[in-house]
Design a protein around this motif. Sequence first.
Motif, PDB file in Angstrom:
ATOM      1  N   UNK A  16       0.893  -0.840  -0.140  1.00  0.00           N
ATOM      2  CA  UNK A  16      -0.180  -0.199   0.409  1.00  0.00           C
ATOM      3  C   UNK A  16       1.158   1.141  -0.303  1.00  0.00           C
ATOM      4  N   UNK A  17       2.297   1.218   0.241  1.00  0.00           N
ATOM      5  CA  UNK A  17       2.339   2.011   0.758  1.00  0.00           C
ATOM      6  C   UNK A  17       3.482   2.618  -1.270  1.00  0.00           C
ATOM      7  N   UNK A  18       3.939   1.411  -1.532  1.00  0.00           N
ATOM      8  CA  UNK A  18       4.694   1.741  -2.942  1.00  0.00           C
ATOM      9  C   UNK A  18       3.295   2.366  -3.628  1.00  0.00           C
ATOM     10  N   UNK A  19       2.120   1.677  -3.516  1.00  0.00           N
ATOM     11  CA  UNK A  19       0.538   2.035  -4.094  1.00  0.00           C
ATOM     12  C   UNK A  19       0.611   3.428  -4.203  1.00  0.00           C
ATOM     13  N   UNK A  20       0.376   3.994  -2.722  1.00  0.00           N
ATOM     14  CA  UNK A  20       0.251   5.630  -2.541  1.00  0.00           C
ATOM     15  C   UNK A  20       0.928   6.256  -3.362  1.00  0.00           C
ATOM     16  N   UNK A  21       2.733   6.208  -2.793  1.00  0.00           N
ATOM     17  CA  UNK A  21       3.796   6.549  -3.518  1.00  0.00           C
ATOM     18  C   UNK A  21       3.549   6.630  -5.344  1.00  0.00           C
ATOM     19  N   UNK A  22       3.499   5.158  -6.065  1.00  0.00           N
ATOM     20  CA  UNK A  22       3.150   5.679  -7.529  1.00  0.00           C
ATOM     21  C   UNK A  22       2.072   6.973  -7.767  1.00  0.00           C
ATOM     22  N   UNK A  23       0.752   6.477  -6.834  1.00  0.00           N
ATOM     23  CA  UNK A  23      -0.534   7.453  -7.184  1.00  0.00           C
ATOM     24  C   UNK A  23       0.102   8.678  -7.186  1.00  0.00           C
ATOM     25  N   UNK A  24       0.637   9.023  -6.378  1.00  0.00           N
ATOM     26  CA  UNK A  24       0.849  10.526  -6.512  1.00  0.00           C
ATOM     27  C   UNK A  24       2.136  10.794  -7.351  1.00  0.00           C
TER      28      UNK A  24
END
Length: 187
Positions: A16-24
């Motif tokens: 989830x941390x990676x996905x949040x960063x990529x989304x941002x």
Amino acid sequence: MTICIFPGTFNPFHIAHLKMAQFALEKFNFEKIIFIPAYIPPHKSIDENLAKHRFNMVKLAVKNNSRFLVSDIEYKSKNKSYTIYTVKKIKEQYGISERLNMIIGTDAFQKIKTWHKADELKNMVHFIVFPRGNEKFKTSSDDFAGYSYELANMPKIDVSSTEIRNHEKDENLKEIKEYITKNELYN
């Protein structure tokens, strides 16, 4: 350079941390996301001995993405990690005069007024607020008057805490699972 910081305990770092960063990165057109693992988070009770492991796990997780950086700014301090001081140091380091972008979960943002020097912080940061799960976030609240923020309406990521600790749904974070096993963390 347009950067966004992503401070957190990362206990442990997960998909989830990676996905949040990529989304941002994609939604807000940031050039870099700087992950900042807390040494001792002021609002959470956490084993201080895990600081080194949490820092190492973040480094492992982002090593293959040139747009993701890891800062040791809080780790090196060996003290409580107050966001206001981290923001000041990052702004100085990168020569940023405007508000610094910062990823934060709704749970933390709803408690923002309790943070150290919150009145000063609110003038220095633009918050990218990520709702967690089915959380409801009331954006009309006067509690956030004067704060610069916007919601990041990312599609929900469905992972249980057990899956997160075991990284069962993420082949890309296999090294973290091995690191957790090797160091006998979270048993």
